[in-house]
Structures are given as structure tokens and as C-alpha cells.
Motif scaffolding. Structure first.
Motif, PDB file in Angstrom:
ATOM      1  N   PHE A  42       0.786  -1.395  -0.024  1.00 54.31           N
ATOM      2  CA  PHE A  42       0.067  -0.015  -0.015  1.00 54.31           C
ATOM      3  C   PHE A  42       0.966   1.293   0.230  1.00 54.31           C
ATOM      4  O   PHE A  42       2.150   1.172   0.529  1.00 54.31           O
ATOM      5  N   THR A  43       0.480   2.152  -0.845  1.00 55.13           N
ATOM      6  CA  THR A  43       1.253   3.618  -0.422  1.00 55.13           C
ATOM      7  C   THR A  43       1.047   4.247   0.816  1.00 55.13           C
ATOM      8  O   THR A  43       0.034   3.974   1.376  1.00 55.13           O
ATOM      9  N   PHE A  44       1.877   4.986   1.232  1.00 52.30           N
ATOM     10  CA  PHE A  44       1.865   5.732   2.597  1.00 52.30           C
ATOM     11  C   PHE A  44       0.404   6.448   2.656  1.00 52.30           C
ATOM     12  O   PHE A  44      -0.313   6.380   3.833  1.00 52.30           O
ATOM     13  N   LEU A  45       0.211   7.239   1.590  1.00 53.20           N
ATOM     14  CA  LEU A  45      -1.046   7.917   1.699  1.00 53.20           C
ATOM     15  C   LEU A  45      -2.184   7.206   1.838  1.00 53.20           C
ATOM     16  O   LEU A  45      -3.056   7.595   2.597  1.00 53.20           O
ATOM     17  N   SER A  46      -2.388   5.979   1.106  1.00 54.79           N
ATOM     18  CA  SER A  46      -3.681   5.478   1.007  1.00 54.79           C
ATOM     19  C   SER A  46      -3.736   4.720   2.639  1.00 54.79           C
ATOM     20  O   SER A  46      -4.954   4.606   3.095  1.00 54.79           O
ATOM     21  N   ILE A  47      -2.549   4.321   3.222  1.00 53.24           N
ATOM     22  CA  ILE A  47      -2.853   3.779   4.548  1.00 53.24           C
ATOM     23  C   ILE A  47      -3.280   4.822   5.569  1.00 53.24           C
ATOM     24  O   ILE A  47      -4.051   4.586   6.371  1.00 53.24           O
ATOM     25  N   LEU A  48      -2.539   5.989   5.451  1.00 58.40           N
ATOM     26  CA  LEU A  48      -2.965   7.107   6.107  1.00 58.40           C
ATOM     27  C   LEU A  48      -4.411   7.387   6.107  1.00 58.40           C
ATOM     28  O   LEU A  48      -5.202   7.652   7.001  1.00 58.40           O
ATOM     29  N   ILE A  49      -4.864   7.524   4.852  1.00 59.26           N
ATOM     30  CA  ILE A  49      -6.402   7.802   4.616  1.00 59.26           C
ATOM     31  C   ILE A  49      -7.119   6.828   5.102  1.00 59.26           C
ATOM     32  O   ILE A  49      -8.308   7.189   5.923  1.00 59.26           O
ATOM     33  N   ALA A  50      -7.143   5.518   4.858  1.00 58.24           N
ATOM     34  CA  ALA A  50      -7.739   4.511   5.259  1.00 58.24           C
ATOM     35  C   ALA A  50      -7.989   4.411   6.903  1.00 58.24           C
ATOM     36  O   ALA A  50      -8.824   4.376   7.609  1.00 58.24           O
ATOM     37  N   ASP A  75      -3.044 -12.209  12.940  1.00 59.30           N
ATOM     38  CA  ASP A  75      -1.727 -12.068  12.559  1.00 59.30           C
ATOM     39  C   ASP A  75      -1.154 -12.291  11.366  1.00 59.30           C
ATOM     40  O   ASP A  75      -0.350 -11.646  10.472  1.00 59.30           O
ATOM     41  N   VAL A  76      -1.758 -13.301  10.679  1.00 56.75           N
ATOM     42  CA  VAL A  76      -1.665 -13.888   9.649  1.00 56.75           C
ATOM     43  C   VAL A  76      -2.053 -13.071   8.412  1.00 56.75           C
ATOM     44  O   VAL A  76      -1.594 -12.817   7.354  1.00 56.75           O
ATOM     45  N   ILE A  77      -3.499 -12.693   8.667  1.00 52.77           N
ATOM     46  CA  ILE A  77      -4.193 -11.638   7.622  1.00 52.77           C
ATOM     47  C   ILE A  77      -3.194 -10.338   7.824  1.00 52.77           C
ATOM     48  O   ILE A  77      -3.205  -9.722   6.670  1.00 52.77           O
ATOM     49  N   ASP A  78      -2.931  -9.834   8.814  1.00 54.47           N
ATOM     50  CA  ASP A  78      -1.924  -8.786   8.731  1.00 54.47           C
ATOM     51  C   ASP A  78      -0.850  -8.723   7.927  1.00 54.47           C
ATOM     52  O   ASP A  78      -0.610  -7.425   7.251  1.00 54.47           O
ATOM     53  N   GLU A  79      -0.188  -9.890   7.662  1.00 54.38           N
ATOM     54  CA  GLU A  79       1.091 -10.033   6.980  1.00 54.38           C
ATOM     55  C   GLU A  79       0.611  -9.645   5.411  1.00 54.38           C
ATOM     56  O   GLU A  79       1.367  -9.218   4.693  1.00 54.38           O
ATOM     57  N   ALA A  80      -0.617  -9.801   4.873  1.00 50.46           N
ATOM     58  CA  ALA A  80      -1.116  -9.619   3.443  1.00 50.46           C
ATOM     59  C   ALA A  80      -1.326  -8.309   3.230  1.00 50.46           C
ATOM     60  O   ALA A  80      -1.222  -7.788   2.178  1.00 50.46           O
ATOM     61  N   PHE A  81      -1.423  -7.430   4.344  1.00 49.12           N
ATOM     62  CA  PHE A  81      -1.577  -5.930   4.142  1.00 49.12           C
ATOM     63  C   PHE A  81      -0.415  -5.076   4.848  1.00 49.12           C
ATOM     64  O   PHE A  81      -0.337  -3.955   4.830  1.00 49.12           O
ATOM     65  N   ASN A  82       0.582  -5.660   5.261  1.00 51.74           N
ATOM     66  CA  ASN A  82       1.606  -5.169   5.890  1.00 51.74           C
ATOM     67  C   ASN A  82       2.714  -4.805   5.068  1.00 51.74           C
ATOM     68  O   ASN A  82       3.455  -6.061   4.379  1.00 51.74           O
ATOM     69  N   GLU A  83       3.399  -3.743   4.722  1.00 56.48           N
ATOM     70  CA  GLU A  83       4.311  -3.442   3.754  1.00 56.48           C
ATOM     71  C   GLU A  83       5.629  -3.462   4.296  1.00 56.48           C
ATOM     72  O   GLU A  83       6.626  -3.102   3.625  1.00 56.48           O
ATOM     73  N   SER A  84       5.734  -3.400   5.528  1.00 57.04           N
ATOM     74  CA  SER A  84       6.984  -3.282   6.326  1.00 57.04           C
ATOM     75  C   SER A  84       7.626  -4.637   6.434  1.00 57.04           C
ATOM     76  O   SER A  84       8.871  -4.400   7.074  1.00 57.04           O
ATOM     77  N   ASP A  85       7.076  -5.669   6.052  1.00 51.75           N
ATOM     78  CA  ASP A  85       8.006  -6.967   6.095  1.00 51.75           C
ATOM     79  C   ASP A  85       7.878  -7.498   4.721  1.00 51.75           C
ATOM     80  O   ASP A  85       7.189  -7.109   4.019  1.00 51.75           O
ATOM     81  N   ASN A  86       8.729  -8.724   4.722  1.00 52.45           N
ATOM     82  CA  ASN A  86       8.827  -9.322   3.578  1.00 52.45           C
ATOM     83  C   ASN A  86       7.972 -10.683   3.507  1.00 52.45           C
ATOM     84  O   ASN A  86       8.073 -11.824   2.799  1.00 52.45           O
TER      85      ASN A  86
END
Length: 532
Positions: A4-12, A110-121
Motif C-alpha cells: 500500500f502507498t503511505f498516503l492510502s494507509i493514512l487515509i484508510a 496476525d497472518v491476515i495482517d501480513e497480507a496488508f503489511n508493507e513493512s515486512d517481506n
């Protein structure tokens, strides 16, 4: 790995964290995460493998299978190379589930978070994400739209019509219009959203530390009246300002006219006797923790989940709320009449159920229940041979009945809606009982203060029953039955708080202890563990 772009995360995050009712403009979609394309193939083998891998979601398997059968096993949450906008919005909703008054936790969040988390690989397989999101949807819909299952409702004594929903059909509607995830009057009783706003308000009061204790000396306390001066009056003034019963806080410790208006508003919201006296009981009530108010709102949001929304869309119905000791007659989407009532005592609790009123009986006989004859009248008759005659009663076919008249225990009119509980609404000669705040006096039936007015309002469009005919039938001379041309639904419910049309939240006594039992069912540590 989602990106996700930083802006879209901030907006959501801003929209969902601070305003449950705010949604992105329909013409502006949330940026989707771009991934290396991996085709998602859903079939029964993949579904079975998924639920073996994630056993805590097993209870959702049948619903998930039904959804994919309806979708012909096509992917729901992936659009080309990205998770759909609806998937992202659903994820954000689950992140702020507390706003719905729900403390349950989504397994494997936590597994679902991984699908939306841009800070890890870490990026779960797409088939896992697909089925996790479908399970998350069922988890969300079952908690928010359904609540406690019908079998449990019967066990806790809630016999109003059960709600029946289809997760597949709801999902179809959300795919067409994702705004319905925000508010949908066809899925949730309107009162739910009003309580949700109240929950937000009271949680903010708690967070800001505005719910301050009112200090009194219990040993020397005297009731406070207009023109009195006390530190407690200053504190009460602040409390009434915080909750909205006063428009400003002057900081005065004098019980002035402005505070008098605030006290009247407060007492009205708490169903208290309307006068200007502030008693120790009132102070004790104000000093109850704000957490108790918040929990009460949450419990009544849960009750709203159980109500089929079509009930409130009926052209005509009667609603009885036991804790508020009030009856509402609604016609053409407007409250046509409000009446005080009294209900069953703790030994004879009024049942929470519904029926269809099919007739009104004027100047009724009262067929005394055998339990009352055995437990109350038998000893009276034995000690006084004239007891029945003195109370306008008689034997009728081996049973006791009270003849029509102004002193009849049913008053001059009763409203019948056949049911196995033998509960109905009726007039009463005991008008002074309506002066009490806590009105649990009957053997289970609903005693209506404005019984004559209710009959007039129900029959006002019936040319066969003009006012003079109704008054004559209510003279107490002989029993007369009016069969209604259209049956009227009657709903007997139990809500310990309710947001009125003016937006003010009212709190009522938990007369039957139902809040306590529901709280244990929903929020005890054992209950939350069982849900995981």
C-alpha cells in the motif's frame, strides 16, 4: 507481500479509526496492493486443506463452503493482481471491531495482517489469504449482523422472532455497494447505529477522564434542593455538562434555575420521578463507573443484532419495553401513543416474546388463574365466606372469575394476542401504582395506564367503532368483544438503554437482571475463550 502507498494507509486508518460512518468517496478507490501475480484456485480440496491448517476457523467452514458454491468457486477477494477494495475495507472494519461494541478477536489475525503489511517481506500464499478473508468476512458478519445464535436466545428467555440471514446474499450486496458495510438498515435495526454513536461519545468521555466522582459525606448528607449550596452541586453541574444535560458549565456551587433544568433532563433520561430533589440514591447512581454505562450500551447493541429489521418496518405495531415501563403504539412509521405500564414481578417475570393482537375485549371478565386461586384466594375464601361476593367474584364451571366493573383487576379493557404464556395487555384500577419508578407489580401481564386511549387510537379508523360506542362498551356492564379487521404485531422486548428520536440516550433499570447474565455470556473470559 502487499504494498500500500503511505498516503492510502493514512487515509484508510483515519477514516476507520475516527469515524465509523465515514467512508471513501465512491468514485475514489483505495489503492490496491500490487503483487507478483499468482492465480487463486478455490476448490473443495483447497478448502479442506485450509481448515486443517487453520483449525481455530473450523466453525466457519460450512458457511465458507456455501459462499464459494454460490460463487461457483471463483475468487472473491482478488481482482487481477490485487486484493479488492472491499477486502481492504473489511480488513479495516475488523481492525476497529471495538467500535461495534464487540470484544471478540479474529483468530489468525496476525497472518491476515501480513497480507496488508508493507513493512515486512512475509506474504502468505494467495489461496490462504483468499480463504482467510472469507473466514474473516463470516466472522465479522456473524458477530455484527447476527450476534448470539437462536438456540442460545431461547435458553436466555428471548422469544422474539429470530433473525435469519444469508452470508452469501449479504456478500453479494456488499460487492455491489461497499457503503453498506458502513450502515445498512436492512441488516441492522436502526437503533443499533444510534447506540453506536452513544458508545463513541461515552468512550471519549472515559478516555478524556471527564467522568469525575461526586463527593459527599454519607454520614451527614441531606437531600439537595433549589437554592442550596454545596461542593457536590458544582460537581453535579460538571457531570451534567459532560453528558449533555447542560449546555455549559458555569462552575457554580449554587443549585440555580439552570441546574434545575439539567436535573430534570437527567431524571427523564434515567426514568426517574420528575422533581428537583437530589437524593443520595441519585448521587450513587451518578457515581457508578462510566464503564458500566459503556457496557450497558454494548449489551443493548447486541440485543439490536437479534431484531429482524422487518419488524420495525411494519405499518402498525405495539412495542413494550420492560425496563422502561413503557408501551409504544406505532402507526405509519410514527409513534402514535406512548403509555406508562407496569409489568411482572421477579416471581412472575413478563416474558420476552411477540404475538398478534386480534381482538379488544371491553368490560372483561377476569378468569383468575388457578395458581392465584391456590396461592392467594384459597386462604381468603376459607377465612371469609363472603370474600368472593365482596370482590365481585363468582364460581364459573369450577373456576373463579371476577365480573365486569370498574374494580375488575383487568380494568375496563384488555388487548388479546393469543400466546402460550397467557400474557396480554389490560387496563387496571390500581392507577396509583404508576406513580412508582420501579413498576414490577403484576403476575406477568402488562398493565397499561392509557388503556382507553390505546383502544381509541387502534380503532380510530374503524367506522364500526366510534368513540361513543367504545365508551359505552367500557361502562363495565357487560363483556363486549371487538375483533380487529387487521391483526397488530405486539413485541415485548428488553432494552436497558435506548436512544430517543431527539438523539438523547436513556438508561433504564435492569429489573430482571438480564444485563448481568448477558454480560457473562458475551464477555466473561470463558465465553471469549470459547469463541476463539
Amino acid at each position: 507481500m502487499r504494498n500500500f502507498t503511505f498516503l492510502s494507509i493514512l487515509i484508510a486508518t483515519s477514516f476507520f479509526a475516527f469515524s465509523f460512518k465515514s467512508f471513501p468517496d465512491k468514485n475514489r478507490s483505495i489503492d490496491k496492493a500490487i503483487v507478483s501475480y499468482e492465480e487463486v484456485t478455490v476448490n473443495t480440496t483447497a478448502i479442506n486443506a485450509f481448515f486443517k491448517k487453520y483449525p481455530k476457523l473450523k466453525k466457519y467452514q460450512k458457511d465458507v463452503e456455501d459462499i464459494y458454491k454460490a460463487k461457483q468457486y471463483k475468487s472473491i477477494w482478488y481482482d487481477d493482481k490485487s486484493i479488492t477494495e472491499l477486502g481492504a475495507l473489511l480488513y479495516q472494519k475488523v481492525n476497529v471491531l471495538k467500535d461495534q461494541g464487540i470484544e471478540d478477536k479474529m483468530p489468525y489475525k496476525d497472518v491476515i495482517d501480513e497480507a496488508f503489511n508493507e513493512s515486512d517481506n512475509i506474504d502468505p500464499p494467495h489461496i490462504d489469504t483468499e480463504l482467510l478473508l472469507t473466514s474473516m468476512y463470516v466472522f465479522y458478519a456473524s458477530n455484527v449482523y447476527s450476534g448470539v445464535d437462536p438456540a442460545t436466545l431461547k435458553k436466555i428467555g428471548w422469544f422474539l422472532p429470530a433473525k435469519s440471514i444469508s452470508y452469501a446474499r449479504i456478500l453479494d450486496s456488499l460487492i455491489v455497494d461497499s457503503d453498506r458495510l458502513n450502515e445498512d438498515d436492512y441488516l441492522l435495526f436502526k437503533q443499533y447505529y444510534k447506540l453506536q454513536d452513544a458508545l463513541k461519545k461515552y468512550r471519549k468521555i472515559e478516555k478524556d477522564g471527564l467522568w469525575q466522582k461526586i463527593t459527599i459525606d454519607s454520614a451527614t448528607y441531606k437531600d439537595m434542593r433549589p437554592d442550596d449550596t454545596a461542593i457536590a452541586i458544582k460537581q453535579i453541574r460538571n457531570r451534567l455538562f459532560v453528558v449533555g444535560d447542560l449546555n455549559r458549565d458555569t462552575g457554580s456551587d449554587i443549585y440555580d434555575e439552570e441546574l434545575m433544568l439539567g436535573i430534570m433532563k437527567y431524571k427523564k433520561r434515567y426514568n426517574l420521578k420528575l422533581n428537583y430533589v437530589i437524593t443520595r440514591d441519585h448521587i450513587n447512581q451518578m457515581n457508578e463507573p462510566i464503564g458500566k454505562r459503556i457496557r450497558t450500551i454494548m449489551l443493548n447493541m447486541e440485543r439490536c443484532r437479534w431484531i429482524p429489521t422487518k419488524l420495525a418496518r411494519a405499518q402498525e405495531f405495539v412495542m413494550v419495553n420492560i425496563p422502561s415501563f413503557r408501551l409504544f403504539y406505532v402507526k405509519n412509521d410514527k409513534i402514535d401513543l406512548v403509555s406508562d405500564i407496569f409489568v411482572g414481578n421477579r416471581m412472575n417475570e413478563t416474558v420476552i416474546f411477540s404475538g398478534n393482537m386480534d381482538r379488544i375485549v371491553f368490560s372483561p371478565y377476569w378468569n383468575v388463574p388457578n395458581s392465584i386461586v391456590q396461592n392467594e384466594l384459597k386462604s381468603q375464601i376459607a377465612s371469609n365466606k363472603n370474600y368472593l361476593a365482596e370482590h365481585n367474584m363468582e364460581w364459573n364451571g369450577g373456576k373463579v372469575r371476577q365480573k365486569p366493573g370498574p374494580k375488575n383487576s383487568l380494568g375496563l379493557v384488555k388487548f388479546m394476542f393469543p400466546n402460550p404464556n397467557d400474557i396480554y395487555m389490560h387496563d387496571t384500577p390500581a392507577k396509583t401504582l404508576f406513580d412508582f419508578e420501579n413498576r414490577t407489580f403484576s403476575h406477568g401481564c402488562i398493565n397499561v395506564k392509557e388503556a382507553r386511549q390505546l383502544a381509541l387510537h387502534i380503532l380510530k379508523d374503524d367506522p364500526d367503532w366510534p368513540v361513543d360506542k367504545i365508551d359505552k362498551a367500557m361502562s363495565g356492564e357487560k363483556e363486549t368483544t371487538c375483533m380487529l379487521k387487521n391483526k397488530i404485531p405486539v413485541y415485548i422486548g428488553y432494552f436497558t438503554c435506548w436512544v430517543q428520536e431527539d438523539g438523547e440516550i436513556h438508561f433504564y433499570p435492569d429489573v430482571y437482571g438480564r444485563d448481568e447474565s448477558l454480560d457473562k455470556l458475551l464477555y466473561s473470559s470463558d465465553a471469549l475463550t470459547m469463541k476463539d
